[in-house]
Design a protein around this motif. Structure first.
Motif, PDB file in Angstrom:
ATOM      1  N   THR A   1       0.918  -0.967   0.250  1.00 32.04           N
ATOM      2  CA  THR A   1       0.305  -0.258   0.051  1.00 32.04           C
ATOM      3  C   THR A   1       0.363   1.107  -0.321  1.00 32.04           C
ATOM      4  O   THR A   1       0.402   2.157  -0.795  1.00 32.04           O
ATOM      5  CB  THR A   1      -0.388  -0.358   1.050  1.00 32.04           C
ATOM      6  OG1 THR A   1      -1.548  -1.170   1.673  1.00 32.04           O
ATOM      7  CG2 THR A   1      -1.517   1.489   1.188  1.00 32.04           C
ATOM      8  N   GLU A   2       1.907   1.186   0.779  1.00 36.11           N
ATOM      9  CA  GLU A   2       2.566   2.391   0.931  1.00 36.11           C
ATOM     10  C   GLU A   2       3.445   2.548  -0.347  1.00 36.11           C
ATOM     11  O   GLU A   2       3.950   3.796  -0.923  1.00 36.11           O
ATOM     12  CB  GLU A   2       3.315   1.877   2.004  1.00 36.11           C
ATOM     13  CG  GLU A   2       4.754   3.238   2.186  1.00 36.11           C
ATOM     14  CD  GLU A   2       5.652   2.727   3.639  1.00 36.11           C
ATOM     15  OE1 GLU A   2       5.075   3.591   4.466  1.00 36.11           O
ATOM     16  OE2 GLU A   2       6.466   2.034   3.455  1.00 36.11           O
TER      17      GLU A   2
ATOM     18  N   ALA B   1       2.871   1.455  -3.811  1.00 30.85           N
ATOM     19  CA  ALA B   1       1.630   1.669  -4.093  1.00 30.85           C
ATOM     20  C   ALA B   1       1.425   3.120  -4.313  1.00 30.85           C
ATOM     21  O   ALA B   1       1.304   4.333  -5.354  1.00 30.85           O
ATOM     22  CB  ALA B   1       0.552   1.324  -4.253  1.00 30.85           C
ATOM     23  N   LYS B   2       1.030   3.918  -2.600  1.00 28.83           N
ATOM     24  CA  LYS B   2       0.636   5.758  -3.009  1.00 28.83           C
ATOM     25  C   LYS B   2       1.353   6.045  -3.389  1.00 28.83           C
ATOM     26  O   LYS B   2       1.957   7.442  -4.222  1.00 28.83           O
ATOM     27  CB  LYS B   2       0.904   5.626  -1.103  1.00 28.83           C
ATOM     28  CG  LYS B   2       0.143   7.157  -1.236  1.00 28.83           C
ATOM     29  CD  LYS B   2      -0.441   6.593   0.695  1.00 28.83           C
ATOM     30  CE  LYS B   2      -0.769   7.984   1.061  1.00 28.83           C
ATOM     31  NZ  LYS B   2       0.649   9.123   1.848  1.00 28.83           N
ATOM     32  N   ALA B   3       3.441   5.683  -3.173  1.00 25.40           N
ATOM     33  CA  ALA B   3       4.620   6.886  -3.025  1.00 25.40           C
ATOM     34  C   ALA B   3       4.157   6.815  -4.681  1.00 25.40           C
ATOM     35  O   ALA B   3       4.839   7.904  -5.043  1.00 25.40           O
ATOM     36  CB  ALA B   3       5.731   6.392  -2.832  1.00 25.40           C
ATOM     37  N   GLN B   4       4.462   5.464  -5.218  1.00 31.67           N
ATOM     38  CA  GLN B   4       4.148   5.247  -6.965  1.00 31.67           C
ATOM     39  C   GLN B   4       3.751   6.466  -7.647  1.00 31.67           C
ATOM     40  O   GLN B   4       3.553   7.184  -8.382  1.00 31.67           O
ATOM     41  CB  GLN B   4       4.268   4.274  -7.128  1.00 31.67           C
ATOM     42  CG  GLN B   4       4.567   3.695  -8.867  1.00 31.67           C
ATOM     43  CD  GLN B   4       4.458   2.544  -9.028  1.00 31.67           C
ATOM     44  OE1 GLN B   4       3.356   1.694  -8.937  1.00 31.67           O
ATOM     45  NE2 GLN B   4       5.742   1.874 -10.266  1.00 31.67           N
ATOM     46  N   GLN B   5       2.151   6.276  -7.071  1.00 30.65           N
ATOM     47  CA  GLN B   5       1.319   7.393  -7.572  1.00 30.65           C
ATOM     48  C   GLN B   5       1.663   9.126  -7.356  1.00 30.65           C
ATOM     49  O   GLN B   5       1.632   9.540  -8.066  1.00 30.65           O
ATOM     50  CB  GLN B   5       0.187   7.181  -6.550  1.00 30.65           C
ATOM     51  CG  GLN B   5      -1.361   6.274  -7.009  1.00 30.65           C
ATOM     52  CD  GLN B   5      -2.450   5.480  -6.163  1.00 30.65           C
ATOM     53  OE1 GLN B   5      -2.444   7.232  -5.288  1.00 30.65           O
ATOM     54  NE2 GLN B   5      -3.170   5.477  -6.964  1.00 30.65           N
ATOM     55  N   GLU B   6       2.074   8.943  -6.149  1.00 34.02           N
ATOM     56  CA  GLU B   6       2.900  10.617  -6.275  1.00 34.02           C
ATOM     57  C   GLU B   6       3.458  11.044  -7.138  1.00 34.02           C
ATOM     58  O   GLU B   6       4.267  11.923  -7.154  1.00 34.02           O
ATOM     59  CB  GLU B   6       3.465  11.306  -4.510  1.00 34.02           C
ATOM     60  CG  GLU B   6       2.283  11.145  -3.097  1.00 34.02           C
ATOM     61  CD  GLU B   6       2.935  10.408  -1.877  1.00 34.02           C
ATOM     62  OE1 GLU B   6       3.911  11.642  -1.564  1.00 34.02           O
ATOM     63  OE2 GLU B   6       2.240   9.648  -0.988  1.00 34.02           O
TER      64      GLU B   6
ATOM     65  N   HIS C   1      10.868   9.473   1.036  1.00 34.33           N
ATOM     66  CA  HIS C   1      10.198   8.117   0.596  1.00 34.33           C
ATOM     67  C   HIS C   1      10.980   7.228   0.245  1.00 34.33           C
ATOM     68  O   HIS C   1      11.396   6.124  -0.764  1.00 34.33           O
ATOM     69  CB  HIS C   1       9.461   8.106  -0.694  1.00 34.33           C
ATOM     70  CG  HIS C   1       8.149   9.190  -0.694  1.00 34.33           C
ATOM     71  ND1 HIS C   1       8.592  10.509  -0.607  1.00 34.33           N
ATOM     72  CD2 HIS C   1       6.707   9.165  -0.517  1.00 34.33           C
ATOM     73  CE1 HIS C   1       7.442  11.249  -1.198  1.00 34.33           C
ATOM     74  NE2 HIS C   1       6.080  10.126   0.063  1.00 34.33           N
TER      75      HIS C   1
ATOM     76  N   TYR D   1       9.860   3.848  -0.940  1.00 32.85           N
ATOM     77  CA  TYR D   1      10.346   3.835  -2.466  1.00 32.85           C
ATOM     78  C   TYR D   1      11.392   3.832  -3.064  1.00 32.85           C
ATOM     79  O   TYR D   1      11.360   2.651  -4.317  1.00 32.85           O
ATOM     80  CB  TYR D   1       8.759   4.837  -2.562  1.00 32.85           C
ATOM     81  CG  TYR D   1       8.773   4.818  -4.000  1.00 32.85           C
ATOM     82  CD1 TYR D   1       7.820   3.353  -4.820  1.00 32.85           C
ATOM     83  CD2 TYR D   1       8.827   5.463  -5.186  1.00 32.85           C
ATOM     84  CE1 TYR D   1       7.463   3.226  -5.942  1.00 32.85           C
ATOM     85  CE2 TYR D   1       8.980   5.424  -6.175  1.00 32.85           C
ATOM     86  CZ  TYR D   1       7.728   4.916  -7.067  1.00 32.85           C
ATOM     87  OH  TYR D   1       7.669   5.228  -7.957  1.00 32.85           O
TER      88      TYR D   1
END
Ligand SMILES: [Zn+2]
Length: 437
Positions: free
Chosen positions: A192-193, A195-200, A227, A230
């Protein structure tokens, strides 16, 4: 976790456990067990002992251990959860993502190198989970319990949250089944973490200044610095990709940087070697470069004394012109390496540049300098690099090539190191024959 009186104390003080934290740990554990009441199962006692150890240790981190009476009161409530649906997976996952000191509790990224983060890509989560559980490093669960205790000591917790954390803590210790539960929740939080960093990251526009005014590579560098998981995840994948190219280049032994781009590193290592020489044993001499200390000196030189400003452009030039080779896999790896070096903002790039820098400096020192452009006579050894007869014509040559900054950097390093190296060498020459008589 078992620890005996004569072991080194796990707090890291270097003293024996019995002379360091044992008393504090026993006091904490005793209060915890008393607060838990009677009729505690052997497993419950084992969990209390581990909790008492991690909470009783005198640790350099700030923060105080939680109240053992509170923990002891909450513990039996945690055990009473028998209903499978009441097991607090989601709440535990929220803690993992929300509490600052639980950010260190993640699946090691080297187990995730082939994982896709995008939701539209097929992820065989069950297969992945099984593979992760099978491959977690020994000590992962002990490390997990330690991280949780660290969070108890440092993060603010409501009683309900503390109960959830205690549940997670016990998963790390009970048996294989509960450990698998813990690994699954940690895996999900990790993904989850990431994927969120990748979106950002995908939404990040390097051309738009950040709130602090940073743009371009500096903005990207800051993103990766804030991050770290990531960065680690992406960097591990990239390092695996560029590895064949890096190996091919270094194995060829043909990688060279102009002397002005590695001068500081060379001088610093020469001096270190000369200073260490009188105290070195034959084995140490035979082991040769580079020892840990030399590696640290070179890292400092590259990053703190800014030799990277001169080395990196040269490295990019050399790698850009390096032949791809016949093997298609190697050509692809070489291409990835060029892309990596042209960015420069995450740890994989730092590591790669560092590896090449060390290779260039150690190569020059081991082979000895042979010649320099603008210098007519061949060089006979490292001391020539400290001699004005060699360095002045070389500096003139650089100036004639309009390499003004490079020449200024070289002059700075040359003036800083050459007299010290010459002095150290002179003192060795004086003492060595005297010792042999
Ligand atoms: Zn201690």
């Amino acid at each position: 976790m078992r620890i005996s009186r004569n072991d080194n104390c796990p707090c890291g003080s270097g003293s024996k456990y019995k002379k360091c934290c044992q008393e504090r740990v026993e006091e904490f554990t005793g209060r915890l067990l008393r607060a838990m009441g009677t009729g505690i199962s052997p497993t419950g006692q084992e969990i209390a002992r581990t909790l008492g150890l991690w909470c009783g240790l005198q640790l350099p981190e700030t923060g105080a251990p939680p109240d053992p009476e509170l923990l002891g009161r909450l513990m039996p409530e945690v055990w009473q959860v028998r209903d499978r649906d009441a097991v607090p997976y989601d709440q535990f996952s929220d803690l993992l993502l929300g509490k600052k000191h639980l950010r260190g509790l993640r699946i090691p990224v080297n187990l995730l190198t082939d994982v896709k983060l995008r939701a539209d890509e097929d992820v065989d989560l069950e297969g992945l989970r099984q593979r992760i559980i099978d491959n977690l490093p020994e000590g992962f669960y002990e490390f997990a319990s330690y991280q949780m205790a660290l969070s108890m000591r440092n993060d603010p917790y409501l009683d309900e949250e503390l109960k959830t954390l205690l549940a997670g803590f016990s998963w790390a210790l009970v048996d294989q089944k509960t450990r698998a539960v813990l690994a699954s929740v940690v895996l999900e939080a990790t993904l989850t973490e990431l994927a969120k960093a990748q979106q950002e990251f995908a939404a990040l526009d390097p051309d738009v200044p950040d709130t602090d005014g940073s743009v371009g590579n500096e903005k990207l560098r800051r993103f990766f610095a804030s991050h770290p998981s990531y960065d680690n995840f992406v960097s591990t994948q990239i390092l695996a990709k560029v590895d064949p190219a890096c190996r091919a280049i270094m194995d060829s032994g043909a990688l060279q940087a102009p002397f002005y781009a590695i001068a500081g590193g060379c001088y610093a290592v020469y001096l270190e070697v000369l200073e260490a020489l009188p105290g070195l044993s034959d084995e140490q001499l035979a082991a040769g470069l580079p020892g840990d200390k030399v590696l640290q000196i070179l890292r400092d030189m590259l990053w703190r004394r800014d030799e990277c400003l001169y080395f990196l452009p040269e490295l990019r030039k050399v790698i850009a012109a390096w032949p791809d080779g016949d093997h298609p896999g190697l050509a692809a790896s070489m291409q990835s390496l060029r892309e990596l070096l042209n960015g420069f903002f995450m740890s994989s790039q730092f590591k790669t540049a560092e590896t090449f820098y060390i290779d260039c400096v150690v190569g020059l020192i081991n082979n000895g300098p042979r010649s320099l452009p603008g210098v007519d006579t061949p060089l006979s050894g490292p001391l020539d690099l400290c001699s004005p007869d060699v360095m002045e014509p070389y500096l003139e040559h650089l100036a004639a090539q309009h390499l003004t900054d490079e020449a200024a950097h070289l002059r700075r390093e040359y003036q800083a190191w050459a007299p010290r190296i010459a002095r150290q060498y002179a003192s060795l020459v004086k003492t060595v024959p005297a010792g042999e008589q």
